[in-house]
Scaffold this motif. Structure first.
Motif, PDB file in Angstrom:
ATOM      1  N   SER A 308       0.846  -1.184   0.000  1.00  0.00           N
ATOM      2  CA  SER A 308       0.000   0.000   0.000  1.00  0.00           C
ATOM      3  C   SER A 308       0.886   1.240   0.000  1.00  0.00           C
ATOM      4  O   SER A 308       1.992   1.221   0.527  1.00  0.00           O
ATOM      5  N   SER A 309       0.377   2.312  -0.618  1.00  0.00           N
ATOM      6  CA  SER A 309       1.173   3.537  -0.635  1.00  0.00           C
ATOM      7  C   SER A 309       1.008   4.312   0.670  1.00  0.00           C
ATOM      8  O   SER A 309       1.770   5.215   0.954  1.00  0.00           O
ATOM      9  N   SER A 310       0.003   3.947   1.454  1.00  0.00           N
ATOM     10  CA  SER A 310      -0.149   4.639   2.735  1.00  0.00           C
ATOM     11  C   SER A 310       0.240   3.711   3.875  1.00  0.00           C
ATOM     12  O   SER A 310       0.158   2.480   3.768  1.00  0.00           O
ATOM     13  N   HIS A 311       0.648   4.337   4.958  1.00  0.00           N
ATOM     14  CA  HIS A 311       1.102   3.547   6.096  1.00  0.00           C
ATOM     15  C   HIS A 311      -0.055   3.231   7.043  1.00  0.00           C
ATOM     16  O   HIS A 311      -0.843   4.107   7.377  1.00  0.00           O
ATOM     17  N   VAL A 312      -0.190   1.984   7.432  1.00  0.00           N
ATOM     18  CA  VAL A 312      -1.176   1.645   8.462  1.00  0.00           C
ATOM     19  C   VAL A 312      -0.449   1.007   9.643  1.00  0.00           C
ATOM     20  O   VAL A 312       0.614   0.403   9.476  1.00  0.00           O
ATOM     21  N   GLU A 313      -1.047   1.194  10.808  1.00  0.00           N
ATOM     22  CA  GLU A 313      -0.447   0.626  12.001  1.00  0.00           C
ATOM     23  C   GLU A 313      -0.501  -0.904  11.929  1.00  0.00           C
ATOM     24  O   GLU A 313      -1.499  -1.459  11.475  1.00  0.00           O
ATOM     25  N   THR A 314       0.571  -1.554  12.398  1.00  0.00           N
ATOM     26  CA  THR A 314       0.653  -3.016  12.229  1.00  0.00           C
ATOM     27  C   THR A 314      -0.048  -3.765  13.358  1.00  0.00           C
ATOM     28  O   THR A 314       0.495  -4.695  13.930  1.00  0.00           O
ATOM     29  N   SER A 326       4.959  -7.059  10.132  1.00  0.00           N
ATOM     30  CA  SER A 326       6.044  -6.081  10.006  1.00  0.00           C
ATOM     31  C   SER A 326       5.931  -5.473   8.612  1.00  0.00           C
ATOM     32  O   SER A 326       5.099  -5.907   7.812  1.00  0.00           O
ATOM     33  N   PHE A 327       6.722  -4.447   8.337  1.00  0.00           N
ATOM     34  CA  PHE A 327       6.652  -3.904   6.980  1.00  0.00           C
ATOM     35  C   PHE A 327       8.025  -3.468   6.490  1.00  0.00           C
ATOM     36  O   PHE A 327       8.939  -3.232   7.282  1.00  0.00           O
ATOM     37  N   ILE A 328       8.157  -3.425   5.189  1.00  0.00           N
ATOM     38  CA  ILE A 328       9.346  -2.826   4.588  1.00  0.00           C
ATOM     39  C   ILE A 328       8.832  -1.739   3.645  1.00  0.00           C
ATOM     40  O   ILE A 328       7.688  -1.816   3.195  1.00  0.00           O
ATOM     41  N   TYR A 334       4.548   0.604   1.001  1.00  0.00           N
ATOM     42  CA  TYR A 334       4.744  -0.146   2.246  1.00  0.00           C
ATOM     43  C   TYR A 334       4.308  -1.564   1.967  1.00  0.00           C
ATOM     44  O   TYR A 334       3.190  -1.796   1.510  1.00  0.00           O
ATOM     45  N   LYS A 335       5.193  -2.504   2.240  1.00  0.00           N
ATOM     46  CA  LYS A 335       4.836  -3.912   2.029  1.00  0.00           C
ATOM     47  C   LYS A 335       4.730  -4.581   3.388  1.00  0.00           C
ATOM     48  O   LYS A 335       5.694  -4.620   4.142  1.00  0.00           O
ATOM     49  N   TYR A 336       3.541  -5.083   3.647  1.00  0.00           N
ATOM     50  CA  TYR A 336       3.253  -5.640   4.966  1.00  0.00           C
ATOM     51  C   TYR A 336       3.455  -7.141   4.961  1.00  0.00           C
ATOM     52  O   TYR A 336       2.953  -7.848   4.089  1.00  0.00           O
TER      53      TYR A 336
END
Ligand SMILES: [Zn+2]
Length: 382
Positions: A308-314, A326-328, A334-336
């Protein structure tokens, strides 16, 4: 002479007709073998007056009753009363019936009486001490059987790992077994509101001998007073049974066709609920959970569930209940990632778990020294 030949022919035809219709009927059904763990002088675990063999039988009979309402399902029981059945015979009952699924039902127990939650096992190698401990406990019963040394030649009940070489040949049922196990854990989590400890892999004798998709369910810890009381109650057993039956129906519909019945499951309360409150101490986590440290000098597998191009809380709420996210960030995305393990088989289980949580296009991503590598490289480099 001619007449008697005709009679014979008619007789043969009728016989053929009966046999073939019987075959059609039996092969037309989805067959489920339900295995209530332990029995008779083998009580299984006993704590606070809760007896594993009775709880297992109670739940099995309830699951069976629900399934039998569907005329396209045939239920086979390894035991319907308080009797002792050898482990290998339990598997053979399923093998002889040519069952589509084998479900072995048990209760867990631990010296740490705070431990609680459900686990569903598939057959396989485990490097986790706590999973091996559970397998060892469930396999121990063969020592109560006659001639166990010849019957289970080469198997050492104190070392469940000795089943492993034989296990590797049975990979063909692994994917469906994991899918089935994930559905069960998912139901325990979402529909029943229990704490789930996840899908795990360990060498259980009763699973090892059965040749079909198969799981062993540890419905909870009877060493935990509250969870034990829940599992020992009629209401608890009925709702656990409904959750298991629902997962069986889902497997049937998915792989065999038919439609899904509506099963009303009542959510459980109190400690048997899933939320880890402060009370689920770190003590329990360190003692009994499978969160073994990942060796980052080796290949690390994760399961990508979302980009996703936006960040979400994990947090689990944002990922259909999946924890350990986790994400990179890569090329503006952002790849979760779900999970983290050095074991490729474990990664495959996590992948199926992610899929049963709705991430249909999830896939495994191997990393080495923090860099993505190809699966080929990963499998070669061990
Ligand atoms: Zn058991």
């Amino acid at each position: 002479m001619k007449l008697s030949l005709k009679i014979k022919e008619v007789f043969v035809l009728v016989l053929l007709f009966i046999v073939s219709s019987m075959l059609a009927q039996s092969s037309g059904k989805f067959k489920v073998t339900l295995d209530a763990g332990h029995g008779d002088h083998d009580f299984g675990a006993t704590y606070h007056g809760f007896i594993e063999k009775n709880i297992a039988l109670g739940v099995v009979l309830k699951v069976g009753k629900i399934l039998e309402q569907d005329p396209t399902i045939q239920v086979i029981y390894t035991r319907k009363n308080d009797s002792f059945i050898d482990l290998v015979e339990r598997a053979n009952i399923a093998n002889r019936a040519n069952a589509n699924l084998f479900v072995s039902i048990h209760c867990n127990a631990n010296k740490n009486q705070e431990a609680y939650g459900t686990e569903t096992y598939v057959m396989g190698l485990s490097k986790s001490a706590s999973s091996l401990e559970v397998a060892k406990k469930e396999n121990e019963v063969i020592q109560m059987e006659k001639d166990y040394k010849t019957k289970y030649a080469g198997y050492n009940p104190n070392s469940p790992e000795s089943l492993i070489s034989a296990t590797l040949a049975q990979e063909e049922y692994l994917d469906q077994s994991i899918e089935f196990a994930s559905r069960i854990q998912d139901n325990f989590d979402v529909k029943l509101n229990r704490k789930v400890r996840g899908v795990k892999q360990a060498p259980f004798m009763v699973l090892h001998k059965a040749f079909m998709p198969r799981v062993l369910i540890e419905m909870g810890f009877i060493s935990n007073k509250e969870e034990g009381a829940y599992l020992n109650s009629e209401e608890g057993q009925l709702n656990v049974a409904k959750s298991i039956a629902d997962a069986i129906f889902r497997m049937k519909v998915e792989h065999f066709g038919g439609s899904m019945p509506v099963i009303e499951i009542q959510k459980s309360e109190k400690t048997t609920v899933k939320k880890d409150t402060v009370k689920t101490s770190s003590k329990e986590t360190s003692k009994t959970s499978d969160n073994k440290p990942v060796d980052t000098t080796k290949v690390v597998y994760k399961v990508q569930v979302k980009a996703s191009s936006s960040h979400v809380e994990t947090k689990p709420e944002n990922f259909n209940g999946l924890s350990k996210i986790s994400f990179i960030s890569e090329k503006g995305y952002y790849k979760y990632m779900y999970g983290e393990t050095n074991d490729y088989n474990e990664a495959k289980m996590q992948l199926l778990e992610a899929k049963t949580r709705g991430y249909d296009s999830a896939f495994i991503v191997p990393f080495k020294n923090g860099q993505k590598i190809s699966l080929n490289e990963a499998l070669k480099s061990k």
